[in-house]
Design a protein around this motif. Sequence first.
Motif, PDB file in Angstrom:
ATOM      1  N   PHE A   1      45.579  81.618 -11.738  1.00  0.00           N
ATOM      2  CA  PHE A   1      46.864  82.092 -12.254  1.00  0.00           C
ATOM      3  C   PHE A   1      46.721  83.043 -13.450  1.00  0.00           C
ATOM      4  O   PHE A   1      47.596  83.846 -13.714  1.00  0.00           O
ATOM      5  CB  PHE A   1      47.758  80.906 -12.633  1.00  0.00           C
ATOM      6  CG  PHE A   1      48.422  80.267 -11.446  1.00  0.00           C
ATOM      7  CD1 PHE A   1      48.215  80.753 -10.158  1.00  0.00           C
ATOM      8  CD2 PHE A   1      49.263  79.168 -11.594  1.00  0.00           C
ATOM      9  CE1 PHE A   1      48.821  80.162  -9.053  1.00  0.00           C
ATOM     10  CE2 PHE A   1      49.883  78.586 -10.505  1.00  0.00           C
ATOM     11  CZ  PHE A   1      49.660  79.069  -9.233  1.00  0.00           C
TER      12      PHE A   1
ATOM     13  N   LEU B   1      47.206  88.479 -15.037  1.00  0.00           N
ATOM     14  CA  LEU B   1      47.530  88.861 -16.415  1.00  0.00           C
ATOM     15  C   LEU B   1      46.295  89.472 -17.096  1.00  0.00           C
ATOM     16  O   LEU B   1      46.399  90.469 -17.825  1.00  0.00           O
ATOM     17  CB  LEU B   1      48.028  87.650 -17.210  1.00  0.00           C
ATOM     18  CG  LEU B   1      49.177  86.871 -16.544  1.00  0.00           C
ATOM     19  CD1 LEU B   1      49.609  85.701 -17.405  1.00  0.00           C
ATOM     20  CD2 LEU B   1      50.360  87.793 -16.279  1.00  0.00           C
TER      21      LEU B   1
ATOM     22  N   VAL C   1      51.210  73.718  -6.891  1.00  0.00           N
ATOM     23  CA  VAL C   1      51.526  73.929  -8.310  1.00  0.00           C
ATOM     24  C   VAL C   1      51.891  72.607  -8.975  1.00  0.00           C
ATOM     25  O   VAL C   1      52.688  71.832  -8.445  1.00  0.00           O
ATOM     26  CB  VAL C   1      52.699  74.928  -8.468  1.00  0.00           C
ATOM     27  CG1 VAL C   1      52.898  75.274  -9.937  1.00  0.00           C
ATOM     28  CG2 VAL C   1      52.437  76.204  -7.691  1.00  0.00           C
TER      29      VAL C   1
ATOM     30  N   PHE D   1      49.216  74.148 -13.733  1.00  0.00           N
ATOM     31  CA  PHE D   1      49.690  75.507 -13.957  1.00  0.00           C
ATOM     32  C   PHE D   1      49.215  76.015 -15.320  1.00  0.00           C
ATOM     33  O   PHE D   1      48.746  77.151 -15.452  1.00  0.00           O
ATOM     34  CB  PHE D   1      51.219  75.505 -13.879  1.00  0.00           C
ATOM     35  CG  PHE D   1      51.855  76.800 -14.285  1.00  0.00           C
ATOM     36  CD1 PHE D   1      51.969  77.835 -13.379  1.00  0.00           C
ATOM     37  CD2 PHE D   1      52.345  76.991 -15.573  1.00  0.00           C
ATOM     38  CE1 PHE D   1      52.546  79.042 -13.752  1.00  0.00           C
ATOM     39  CE2 PHE D   1      52.919  78.190 -15.948  1.00  0.00           C
ATOM     40  CZ  PHE D   1      53.013  79.219 -15.037  1.00  0.00           C
TER      41      PHE D   1
ATOM     42  N   LEU E   1      46.615  78.951 -16.121  1.00  0.00           N
ATOM     43  CA  LEU E   1      47.119  80.167 -16.762  1.00  0.00           C
ATOM     44  C   LEU E   1      46.280  80.509 -17.999  1.00  0.00           C
ATOM     45  O   LEU E   1      45.821  81.642 -18.163  1.00  0.00           O
ATOM     46  CB  LEU E   1      48.583  79.961 -17.146  1.00  0.00           C
ATOM     47  CG  LEU E   1      49.376  81.192 -17.526  1.00  0.00           C
ATOM     48  CD1 LEU E   1      49.580  82.097 -16.318  1.00  0.00           C
ATOM     49  CD2 LEU E   1      50.734  80.810 -18.098  1.00  0.00           C
TER      50      LEU E   1
ATOM     51  N   ALA F   1      44.759  92.267  -8.640  1.00  0.00           N
ATOM     52  CA  ALA F   1      45.744  91.446  -9.352  1.00  0.00           C
ATOM     53  C   ALA F   1      46.819  90.936  -8.394  1.00  0.00           C
ATOM     54  O   ALA F   1      47.309  89.818  -8.527  1.00  0.00           O
ATOM     55  CB  ALA F   1      46.378  92.260 -10.482  1.00  0.00           C
TER      56      ALA F   1
ATOM     57  N   PRO G   1      47.068  85.237  -3.356  1.00  0.00           N
ATOM     58  CA  PRO G   1      47.322  84.982  -1.923  1.00  0.00           C
ATOM     59  C   PRO G   1      46.041  84.784  -1.109  1.00  0.00           C
ATOM     60  O   PRO G   1      45.993  83.938  -0.209  1.00  0.00           O
ATOM     61  CB  PRO G   1      48.062  86.246  -1.464  1.00  0.00           C
ATOM     62  CG  PRO G   1      48.714  86.773  -2.693  1.00  0.00           C
ATOM     63  CD  PRO G   1      47.770  86.452  -3.812  1.00  0.00           C
TER      64      PRO G   1
END
Lengths: 563, 64
Positions: free
Chosen positions: A78, A82, A216, A228, A232, A270, A275
């Motif tokens: 995740f 970013l 998730v 999550f 992240l 990204a 997926p």
Amino acid sequence: MNALDWIVLLGSMLGIAAYGTWRTRHTDHLDTYLKGSRTTGWFTIGVSVMATQASAITFLSIPGQGFESGIGFVQNYFGLPLALILVCAVFLPIYRRLGVYTAYEYLGRRFDARTRLLGAALFLLQRGLASGVTIYAPAIILSTVLGWRVDYTIVGTGVLVIIYTVTGGSVAVSLTQKWQMAVIFGGMITALIVLLAKLPAEALPVAGALGKLEAVDFSLNPDRRYTFWSGLLGGLFLSLSYFGTDQSQVQRYIGGASLREGRLGLVFNAILKIPMQFSILLLGALVFVFYQFEPAPVFFNQAEWRRHAEGPNAERFRVLEQKHAALHAQRQVAVRAWIDARAGGDATVQATTRAAMVEVQKRVDAVRAEAKAALVAADPRAKTKDSDYVFITFILTQLPHGVVGLLVAAMFAAALGSKAGELNALGTTSTIDLWRQFRPLAAHDEARNVRNAKWFTAFWGVFAIGFALFARFSENLIEAINILGSLFYGVVLGLFLVAFFARRVGGTAVFWGALAAQVLVFALYSTLKISYLWYNLIGCAACVLFSAALQLFLPARRPPDAA
Amino acid sequence: MKRHVQSQPDAGDPGAVGAPTDSGGAGDSPGLPGLSTWGAVYLLVFAVFVFVVVGLAVFTRVYA
């Protein structure tokens, strides 16, 4: 594997390597050899970035992860989109503006020669050691299930990758990675189609009911392995270190036709990475459902199992196999009962049959745990992690001939693609950040630079083969190499963050700050019992803080000129 | 694309380095339909990320 499988395997692997070698045989300009062709577009860059990250272990282990623990592992990625936005916006424009060959060259421009050397040394140490594992880990799995000699597999794949990487450098790496990714995607999509054809329509609900589809988890509980939040935050730091400062990745995107092409190549990753990882994990979860209906071995590394099952503890192993087979029959009945109840629509019956199905699965898991305990009892050094063998077992026992060859080729393609990226980066860093640093007069001799880059690439290839052949690897050692990476990655990222964002901090402060941070990381690692992933964050934060603190006691830095 | 030759190698960089490849300036626009700035591209990547996470959360809720 039959003749058709061999033709597909050898045809695709040797064909791609020969094509890459032949097409790039005249690569003699240093810029092209190290950065790739000036006409490379975003798609090739994007695929090359993806192929370098995705090793054979990705396609062997991640379906096994989906089989064993479900698809929650997807959360680890995740932070990646970013991080790639930051690399596109901050790291890449600076690398391209300065025209550097390596990320560490930038450290030399921004700070000084010793900081550059520190960054390059940390990379060579960590990536050089990991290069042995990249070649060993898939070789041991594929050799075990295919009955090949592991040393032949290591030498065969190693020599093949050395030939085209040395010949064509970065151009050959990108060119071959594109075709290797085509083989990988072709193989994985074919496997998914064949698997779906073998599954009932209720496959996803069955996987969900058995706890394999929890993608998730927003829980703040630190005991949860994948959430999550950890994905992240931890994923952001890991991906930023890897894509922004690891030369094996930096080299993939700093070349190309323009800044735009490099950026779009990263944007491609990204958008597609989560997926893609989700699909591979889902494939593993669906293989789990497949084995709800079809007989599965009690332990998927059958070579290891047979080695002990025929020894003095044969009776114990036979009893476990019988117990597992009996439970499989019960499990099949329980799953079908739940599917029928679901179709009937009666909520009470559904709940009862679901509980029964989950209960049988727990008993199957208990027998599998017992089987692993039996292996350890028979041989304390026995390899008990069998999830890496789940997908390859499915491939070899359930897929038609030709497709088996394609999937085995996909595994080797992934191994060659990631290995080539590594060797290319190790050779480049050795040439640019070490050899040219100590032989400044030779730096302007382009032909000599290319020649040296080729020798260094070959050296690292031979080193990786030797390390894979002679180091005594175990499951824990493979994890140890990952730990080693985490111990260094944080400090290297810290060096770059200081370079980009703390413009008042100079070379002396960051050099000693980084060394102090590295010592702190080692000290904490030897005293604390925390997940090694945290050392990425600790190393980075310590490097930034120590550098800033040291700068307070040092003369002010001259105004920045390079960055 | 603007290219310029680096004047002097910096301290700590003894040899010639690769020529600067581009300025990274405004001339390097994304060239994607409907996305005229890199900020818009990054926003799109972020939006796709949010969409994927929401999709996965819904997937979890439906099947788990």
